[in-house]
Design a protein around this motif. Structure first.
Motif, PDB file in Angstrom:
ATOM      1  N   ALA A 222     130.095 136.333  42.343  1.00 33.64           N
ATOM      2  CA  ALA A 222     130.011 137.549  41.548  1.00 33.64           C
ATOM      3  C   ALA A 222     128.926 138.505  42.028  1.00 33.64           C
ATOM      4  O   ALA A 222     129.009 139.698  41.825  1.00 33.64           O
TER       5      ALA A 222
ATOM      6  N   GLU B  64     140.708 142.170  28.138  1.00 31.23           N
ATOM      7  CA  GLU B  64     140.041 141.355  29.163  1.00 31.23           C
ATOM      8  C   GLU B  64     141.007 140.460  29.935  1.00 31.23           C
ATOM      9  O   GLU B  64     140.705 139.305  30.203  1.00 31.23           O
TER      10      GLU B  64
ATOM     11  N   GLY C 148     141.714 140.810  32.955  1.00 30.29           N
ATOM     12  CA  GLY C 148     141.121 140.550  34.270  1.00 30.29           C
ATOM     13  C   GLY C 148     141.877 141.150  35.444  1.00 30.29           C
ATOM     14  O   GLY C 148     141.452 141.004  36.591  1.00 30.29           O
TER      15      GLY C 148
ATOM     16  N   THR D 109     139.711 143.420  37.640  1.00 28.46           N
ATOM     17  CA  THR D 109     138.728 142.700  38.436  1.00 28.46           C
ATOM     18  C   THR D 109     139.415 141.993  39.600  1.00 28.46           C
ATOM     19  O   THR D 109     138.851 141.880  40.683  1.00 28.46           O
TER      20      THR D 109
ATOM     21  N   VAL E 181     135.344 142.959  34.122  1.00 27.69           N
ATOM     22  CA  VAL E 181     135.484 142.302  32.815  1.00 27.69           C
ATOM     23  C   VAL E 181     134.104 142.014  32.219  1.00 27.69           C
ATOM     24  O   VAL E 181     133.852 142.230  31.039  1.00 27.69           O
ATOM     25  N   GLN E 182     133.217 141.546  33.075  1.00 29.71           N
ATOM     26  CA  GLN E 182     131.872 141.227  32.601  1.00 29.71           C
ATOM     27  C   GLN E 182     131.175 142.480  32.049  1.00 29.71           C
ATOM     28  O   GLN E 182     130.548 142.442  30.996  1.00 29.71           O
TER      29      GLN E 182
ATOM     30  N   ARG F 250     132.655 143.385  28.748  1.00 33.92           N
ATOM     31  CA  ARG F 250     132.141 142.528  27.671  1.00 33.92           C
ATOM     32  C   ARG F 250     130.730 142.930  27.280  1.00 33.92           C
ATOM     33  O   ARG F 250     130.386 142.948  26.101  1.00 33.92           O
TER      34      ARG F 250
END
Lengths: 341, 435
Positions: free
Chosen positions: B361, B408, B410, B413, B423-424, B427
């Motif tokens: 990441a 979310e 994804g 991403t 997504v992170q 959030r």
């Protein structure tokens, strides 16, 4: 059975846990490769001088990026291919006859001033290569408009100068253009193959089309910008292209001369500086086409692609904002907001 | 005409062949089971047992803590040895009941009632409610709540979700291959409970044999239609599925019931059938144990509360290069930090991803505004803008870009060439602001 992996070695991260193989650098290098046919044709027609300009332009773009990032202690991202692409595009937008310092200055302006000073890749407002070229055109108007006759011999260093087809069209009209190239078919042939005066990478319509179609096929670009750009230009050229009467212009000459194809497929489609929403891209392309033809037909310059794209670059953020994608299930943006209250 | 589908979405490699051909097999009886009292969306249960108490298989050990809740049952017979906080798969400490299996398989009394379709709606609902059934696709939303729509929202269609669009997962596929009748019966019960005439079963077209099987079984069942769906993630997301199958669009922030639809997963349909017919509570489920980092990918019938480590062991153990263990699918599942966590009602899969398959990441670049995320976002959002705004701390600004409509999935991403953790960031923004 004892697990091979100790638990504390398990990696924990946020979903999704799989990602596509696409990457920024792959995109940059693929676009660079798609420019290869047009580049080779430029070198073929304009000789070693063209190769020299291209090399200088690319090397100084890479060097500018590296030195800037090094000096400011930032992550070195020369390898992502974006500086290479900027250098290549700038080189392709220069006449082969320019002295050595022209590509160097242009690349510096493109990479450092236009891109890095605005926050680096992804944050620049304007297409770097085009700002580089605009800077050069305004600062060195003479040097930037010395067009040489294309030569197939790679060795010939002292080429004769001439005007570009668009230049002739602007200054002396269609009749003169036909006279220079013999007849219409011959003119088309010269424009398609690239055997005409112009910036070293913009002349071969066929090679640019091959590259553009390759990008479309690979889905690195979509039809929205190129098609709306070219269609708008063609319609305007057809309606207003001829002096004295309407609906008598030759759209094909306009489409395959100057920087039209290079601009429509490779410059206006620059991700960072064009709108991201598809409907907005169509408006963007129409704007590019309109401004290009406005400059070509009514402005002081024979060519308008560069300024058209740069002007439209300014509008990209606001186009994106007003064409904001529609949320799934929402009837209308404002209606959706009401239900939320 | 093309297959039913929605706009947007992505095509990740489906990797289903790893486990697709392994039929559902029972795990070895687990010795110790940790049964969390909160396995569903909603209020946690209150324990009904005390330490030292003997419980039978299927006995209620946790009572619902509210309307949006579902009772918890003992999944084996044995003795309660502990009640307290234990980590769940998400790493959160939750109140759980630990049962030591006496391996006697003593059931609470189950009664076969072949005439279940003639039970009254209220009786059926009571059975579904007391069986502790929740959505088994992953979200674990209590089923009874979906089956009790307010009067002003009439339901006219039930959708059974057999899309199973997450890569690797084959649990629903195996159920469709092995328990097709039960699924159709479950759907009939749902249709009866909701008083609707139309039932649909949607299956992604990468499972043609499941489509054929379900069609074969559904022949003659009044009002039931089996549909093949385009293979595209997230085809199985409720809103996407409803659009693809019956062309209705659930408005932002609304629920399927707002367009007259109830969606249930195939696993849930089986559980509903078993509850209605036998009074069997939800104490076990199919879990796909797969991924390139596991030796023998499998589909296992797992008792709720079984430790993940046991599943891994039964699937041949972790391969040398195993690096990440995921509970759920690779798109929306969460990585688990410990294998000593229990399988719950919502655990659809345990995946082991090897080192080679991991994108770290921290190696992400700037947004180049390529627009890929905008093109594929099934919700029609602009993930690029959400990520940029969140990155700069403009959480309120992210709301202008419909932050809270993101579920979310994804996809953004997945396609992002700069590998941005969209997504992170979404959030983060959601947690820093209010809808």
């Amino acid at each position: 059975m004892e697990p091979v992996k100790k638990e504390h070695e398990l990696l924990v991260s946020v979903s999704p846990h799989i990602k596509s193989e696409e990457s920024t650098s792959r995109i940059m290098w693929t676009v660079s490769i798609s420019l290869l046919p047009a580049t080779l044709m430029g070198v073929y027609f304009f000789g070693m001088k063209a190769l020299f300009v291209l090399a200088l332009s690319i090397i100084s773009a890479l060097a500018s990026e590296y030195i800037f990032q090094k000096a400011l202690n930032r992550k070195i991202m020369v390898g992502d291919g974006s500086a290479f692409l900027t250098g290549l595009l700038l080189g392709m937008n220069l006449p082969a006859s320019v002295p050595f310092y022209i590509p160097i200055i242009g690349s510096f302006v493109a990479v450092v001033i236009t891109k890095q000073l605005f926050g680096g890749l992804g944050f620049n407002v304007f297409n770097p290569a085009l700002i580089g070229r605009a800077f050069l055109l305004i600062s060195f108007p003479k040097l930037m408009t010395i067009w040489t006759v294309p030569v197939s011999a790679l060795t010939q260093l002292d080429a004769k100068t001439t005007a570009t087809p668009l230049g002739i069209l602007k200054e002396e009209g269609v009749a003169k253009l036909m006279e220079v190239f013999g007849n219409k078919m011959s003119l088309y042939q010269h424009l398609l193959s690239g055997n005409r005066a112009g910036s070293l990478g913009e002349t071969s319509a066929i090679a640019l089309l091959i590259g553009g179609l390759f990008l479309l096929y690979k889905r690195y670009i979509t039809w929205h910008i190129p098609l709306s750009f070219l269609a708008t230009s063609a319609v305007i050229a057809w309606i207003f292209g001829a002096k004295g009467e309407f609906f008598a212009g030759d759209p094909i000459v306009h489409l395959i001369s100057g920087g039209m194809l290079l601009g429509a497929f490779f410059m206006a489609t620059d991700y960072v500086t064009c709108p991201s929403v598809k409907n907005g891209q169509i408006l963007f392309g129409v704007g590019c086409g309109f401004l290009t033809m406005l400059i070509r037909l009514k402005g002081g310059f024979p060519e308008g692609v560069m300024f058209a794209i740069l002007i439209m670059n300014c509008f990209a953020p606001i186009i994106d904002r007003s064409f904001k994608s529609k949320v799934f299930g929402a009837v209308k943006q404002d209606k959706a907001k009401e239900t939320r209250k | 005409m093309g297959l039913a589908t929605f706009k947007g979405g992505i095509h990740p490699p489906d990797k289903k062949t790893l486990a697709a051909n392994s039929s559902i097999s029972e795990t070895k009886p687990p010795k110790i089971l940790v049964i969390p009292l909160s396995q569903h969306l909603g209020a946690p249960c209150k324990p009904l047992v005390t330490i030292g108490q003997e419980v039978k298989k299927g006995e209620v050990i946790g009572e619902p803590g509210g309307f949006v809740s579902a009772p918890i049952h003992a999944s084996v017979s044995g003795k309660v040895v502990a009640i307290g906080e234990f980590p769940n798969a998400m790493g959160k400490m939750v109140n759980s009941i630990v049962i030591e299996n006496n391996l006697k398989e003593e059931w609470t009394t189950l009664k076969d009632n072949p005439d279940y379709l003639n039970l009254s709606v209220d009786e059926l609902k009571e059975k579904i409610k007391s069986a502790g059934i929740v959505g088994m696709g992953g979200a674990a939303f209590p089923t009874i709540v979906k089956l009790s729509p307010p009067k002003e929202k009439p339901i006219d269609a039930v959708l059974i979700n057999g899309a199973e669009c997450e890569p690797y997962l084959t649990a629903d596929y195996r159920l469709m291959m092995e328990k097709p009748k039960e699924i159709v019966e479950g759907l009939k019960i749902l249709m009866k409970v909701l008083g609707v005439q139309k039932g649909y079963i949607g299956i992604e077209n990468n499972k043609p044999d499941a489509v054929a099987k379900m069609k074969e079984v559904a022949v003659g069942a009044a009002g039931i239609e089996v549909m093949a769906l385009e293979v595209k993630y997230p085809q199985g997301a409720e809103k996407m599925l409803i659009t693809a199958m019956i062309g209705r669009k659930v408005p932002p922030r609304a629920l399927p019931m707002d367009v007259g639809v109830v969606v249930q997963n195939v696993g849930t349909a089986v559980a509903i059938y078993e509850a209605a017919r036998y009074g069997k509570p939800l104490i076990e489920r199919v879990v796909t144990v797969s991924g390139e980092g596991i030796k023998n990918p499998k589909n296992l019938m797992v008792k709720i509360g079984t430790q993940v480590s046991q599943l891994i062991e039964e699937a041949g153990g972790l391969a040398e290069n195993a690096a990440k263990v995921i509970s759920g699918g690779p798109m929306m599942g969460f990585a688990i930090g410990s294998l000593d966590v229990p399988v719950t009602k919502g655990t659809s899969g345990i995946l082991v991803i090897p080192e080679e398959g991991i994108v770290h990441a921290e190696d992400f670049g700037p947004c180049i505004r390529c627009g890929r995320c905008i093109d594929i976002c099934p919700m029609g959002l602009m993930p690029s803008m959400l990520s940029l705004l969140s990155e700069k701390g403009f959480y309120e600004g992210a709301k202008e870009y419909n932050l809270f409509d993101c579920f979310e999935c994804g996809s953004c991403t997945y396609v992002c060439p700069s590998k941005r953790p969209i997504v992170q960031l979404v959030r983060l923004a959601k947690s820093m602001t209010k809808p």
